[in-house]
Design a protein around this motif. Structure first.
Motif, PDB file in Angstrom:
ATOM      1  N   LYS A  74      63.052 -50.994 -15.995  1.00 37.17           N
ATOM      2  CA  LYS A  74      63.331 -49.046 -16.481  1.00 37.17           C
ATOM      3  C   LYS A  74      64.883 -49.705 -17.205  1.00 37.17           C
ATOM      4  CE  LYS A  74      58.851 -48.755 -15.145  1.00 37.17           C
ATOM      5  NZ  LYS A  74      57.822 -48.628 -16.156  1.00 37.17           N
ATOM      6  N   TRP A  76      67.191 -49.119 -15.558  1.00 40.96           N
ATOM      7  CA  TRP A  76      68.682 -50.093 -15.184  1.00 40.96           C
ATOM      8  C   TRP A  76      69.972 -50.323 -16.346  1.00 40.96           C
ATOM      9  CZ3 TRP A  76      68.596 -53.862 -10.197  1.00 40.96           C
ATOM     10  CH2 TRP A  76      70.023 -53.901 -10.024  1.00 40.96           C
ATOM     11  N   TYR A  79      71.440 -47.669 -17.635  1.00 41.96           N
ATOM     12  CA  TYR A  79      72.595 -47.122 -16.643  1.00 41.96           C
ATOM     13  C   TYR A  79      74.189 -48.276 -16.276  1.00 41.96           C
ATOM     14  CZ  TYR A  79      69.193 -44.785 -14.685  1.00 41.96           C
ATOM     15  OH  TYR A  79      68.032 -43.972 -13.973  1.00 41.96           O
ATOM     16  N   GLY A 264      62.284 -50.568  -0.454  1.00 42.72           N
ATOM     17  CA  GLY A 264      61.641 -50.796  -1.743  1.00 42.72           C
ATOM     18  C   GLY A 264      60.782 -51.890  -1.435  1.00 42.72           C
ATOM     19  N   SER A 268      60.047 -52.928  -7.171  1.00 37.78           N
ATOM     20  CA  SER A 268      60.944 -50.917  -6.684  1.00 37.78           C
ATOM     21  C   SER A 268      62.537 -51.848  -6.180  1.00 37.78           C
ATOM     22  CB  SER A 268      60.301 -50.239  -6.282  1.00 37.78           C
ATOM     23  OG  SER A 268      60.243 -50.686  -4.744  1.00 37.78           O
ATOM     24  N   LYS A 271      64.142 -51.096  -9.779  1.00 40.72           N
ATOM     25  CA  LYS A 271      64.047 -50.394 -10.721  1.00 40.72           C
ATOM     26  C   LYS A 271      65.042 -48.688 -10.490  1.00 40.72           C
ATOM     27  CE  LYS A 271      59.638 -51.622 -13.050  1.00 40.72           C
ATOM     28  NZ  LYS A 271      59.663 -53.050 -12.070  1.00 40.72           N
ATOM     29  N   PRO A 272      66.122 -48.956  -9.847  1.00 39.58           N
ATOM     30  CA  PRO A 272      66.643 -48.309  -9.716  1.00 39.58           C
ATOM     31  C   PRO A 272      66.279 -46.680  -9.889  1.00 39.58           C
ATOM     32  CG  PRO A 272      68.220 -48.923 -10.735  1.00 39.58           C
ATOM     33  CD  PRO A 272      66.852 -50.304 -11.051  1.00 39.58           C
ATOM     34  N   THR A 273      66.283 -45.471  -9.264  1.00 38.85           N
ATOM     35  CA  THR A 273      65.923 -44.222  -9.438  1.00 38.85           C
ATOM     36  C   THR A 273      66.907 -43.761 -10.654  1.00 38.85           C
ATOM     37  OG1 THR A 273      66.478 -43.319  -7.416  1.00 38.85           O
ATOM     38  CG2 THR A 273      63.995 -44.094  -7.916  1.00 38.85           C
ATOM     39  N   GLY A 274      68.390 -44.049 -10.694  1.00 37.49           N
ATOM     40  CA  GLY A 274      68.684 -43.268 -10.765  1.00 37.49           C
ATOM     41  C   GLY A 274      70.911 -44.051 -10.892  1.00 37.49           C
ATOM     42  N   ALA A 277      71.185 -44.188  -7.687  1.00 33.00           N
ATOM     43  CA  ALA A 277      70.903 -45.535  -7.094  1.00 33.00           C
ATOM     44  C   ALA A 277      71.143 -46.435  -6.047  1.00 33.00           C
ATOM     45  CB  ALA A 277      69.304 -46.162  -7.629  1.00 33.00           C
TER      46      ALA A 277
END
Length: 480
Positions: A74, A76, A79, A264, A268, A271-274, A277
């Motif tokens: 996703k 990552w 980021y 998780g 998941s 797939k860090p959410t931000g 994370a």
């Protein structure tokens, strides 16, 4: 590696360049911000860099079973590429290979891990020409591909140069829910797929790569290779609700402090959410730890080279310092070593006592204590001073310096002077520092006084030997 001119921009606004080496193809994307570019059949890796070119480090993302180059992670990679807070941006490479169902669409029985590992190893070799540090972030089966590729890469280093240094461009590996010892769950899947068979418990095919790590690679984040040939710290992430890989398999043989458990699933966890994370923050902090370790290794190696020159020369051609604190404080150690390194010049080296032959006379014995301890008459505060004075008195040190740190340092300095025997007054510096930030200037003044007092102390012959010492890329970062 020489930089070539860049072709015209692609639809995503990125400049593209293709490299072909032995059938392995990498597509380079020069971007100001991270943008995905669809993989085609002629490329297996995308390298995202910023103008004007590569940075010091690159993170290589390797997906797992039935995953895809970008889809598995996703946001990552973005980021990492864009940076966050005090973590600078880092170049990113995405490795893509067909496995499981994706492979069947190409009429293959899953991924051929050995072939994929060879291909990834070629990419690592190419990246090592441009980057000082390569960090591999691998998910599930990708961890096994990464382990095999790094084994091939390191074996290649040994084949080309048996004396290659233990700290290679492969800086660290992050195994995200990777079955290092296989998974029994793989038995539930069709054995038709070759990559599924590779995931089975105690796979003999994968064991040959694991055995190499066990025998040749220091996987702890330590600035010493010990009995091993290479240092490649390996970290493990475990998903608390992972139904595919057990915690035992995911953390096999890894140090406790290099394991991390995240809430998780098997999917998941990558797939860090931000940018804040936990898994992203953990990787960034671990990278900082690795960089500090690698810097320390190079610093130690430099000191060993200097010590080697010292053994061949007269010890009077070097300044030797020794540091003792009232208590063990890593900040004090860092301040001392930084000042000592910065005080070394092209004609004289300031070497710590730990890196010279036993019995070598110390030019300056340094003692640091707390002002509060001095005023309270604490035994530890006085002992480091007495030990420094005794070292001068019995002739193992030429001079000494005492620095008392704290708000009442002026009073502490007066008290320390009372401890000096009359015959030692002119051989001991006594100074104070209001806080830790003031310790450095005090130590630098003492050491510089020694260096500048005898500017010709370094002989021309030894000076030439020092100038011929090989340069290491961490020296500049350490000393400037």
């Amino acid at each position: 590696m020489p930089r070539e001119s860049w072709p015209s921009s692609d639809p995503c606004g990125s400049n593209l360049q293709e490299d072909h080496q032995g059938g392995v193809s990498m597509q380079r994307l020069r971007q100001h911000s991270f943008e995905r570019v669809k993989f085609d059949d002629s490329h297996s890796m995308h390298l995202h860099t910023r103008p004007p070119g590569p940075s010091r480090s690159v993170a290589v993302f390797i997906h797992g079973l039935n995953g895809s180059g970008y889809g598995t992670w996703k946001a990552w990679p973005a980021y990492v590429f864009d940076g966050h807070d005090d973590s600078p941006p880092m170049d990113v490479a995405i490795y893509d290979y067909p496995s499981l169902l994706r492979a069947t669409l190409r009429l293959r029985r899953g991924a051929n891990i050995d072939v994929q590992a060879e291909q990834l190893a070629e990419h690592l070799k190419e990246l090592s020409n441009e980057y000082q540090e390569i960090y591999l972030i691998a998910h599930s089966l990708g961890g096994l591909v990464a382990e095999a590729a790094v084994t091939i890469y390191l074996r290649g280093l040994l084949a080309r140069d048996e004396k290659c240094i233990p700290v290679s461009p492969i800086a660290a590996m992050f195994m995200m829910a990777s079955p290092l010892k296989g998974t029994g769950k793989a038995l539930l899947l069709l054995s038709f797929f070759s990559d599924v068979r590779r995931l089975r418990l105690l796979s003999q095919d994968q064991a040959k790569y694991g055995d190499f790590f066990h025998s040749y690679v220091q996987i702890q984040c330590l600035a010493s290779e010990g009995r091993y040939r290479f240092i490649v710290p390996r970290y493990s992430a475990v998903a608390t609700h992972d139904l595919a890989v057990s915690a035992t398999s995911a953390t096999d043989g890894l140090p406790e402090d290099q394991r991390r458990y995240f809430t998780g699933t098997h999917f998941s966890v990558v797939k860090p959410t931000g940018p804040s994370a936990p898994q992203h923050s953990w990787v960034l902090q671990s990278i900082k730890d690795v960089q500090e370790m690698r810097t320390q290794w190079h610093r130690n190696a430099k000191q060993k080279r200097l010590a080697s020159v010292l053994e061949e020369s007269s010890s009077s051609e070097f300044f030797v310092t020794q540091f003792e604190g009232e208590y063990r404080d890593v900040d004090w150690d860092v301040i001392y070593n930084t000042v000592r390194t910065e005080s070394s010049t092209s004609y004289v080296a300031v070497v710590d006592y730990a890196h010279v032959k036993a019995g070598t006379k110390v030019d300056l014995r340094i003692a640091v204590n707390r002002s509060s301890g001095v005023m309270a008459g604490a035994e530890a505060a006085k002992k480091v001073v007495v030990d420094a004075i005794d070292a001068v008195k019995i002739g193992v040190a030429t001079s000494a310096g005492v620095c008392s740190v704290g708000e009442n340092h002026a009073e502490a300095v007066s008290e320390v002077r009372k401890w000096l025997p009359p015959e030692q007054v002119n051989k001991v510096y006594v100074s104070g520092a209001g806080n830790e930030a003031d310790i450095g200037p005090v130590l630098k003044k003492w050491i510089d006084a020694l260096v500048h007092r005898h500017p010709l102390r370094q002989s021309a012959q030894t000076q030439q030997r020092l100038l011929q010492l090989s340069y290491d890329p961490y020296e500049e970062a350490e000393e400037l």
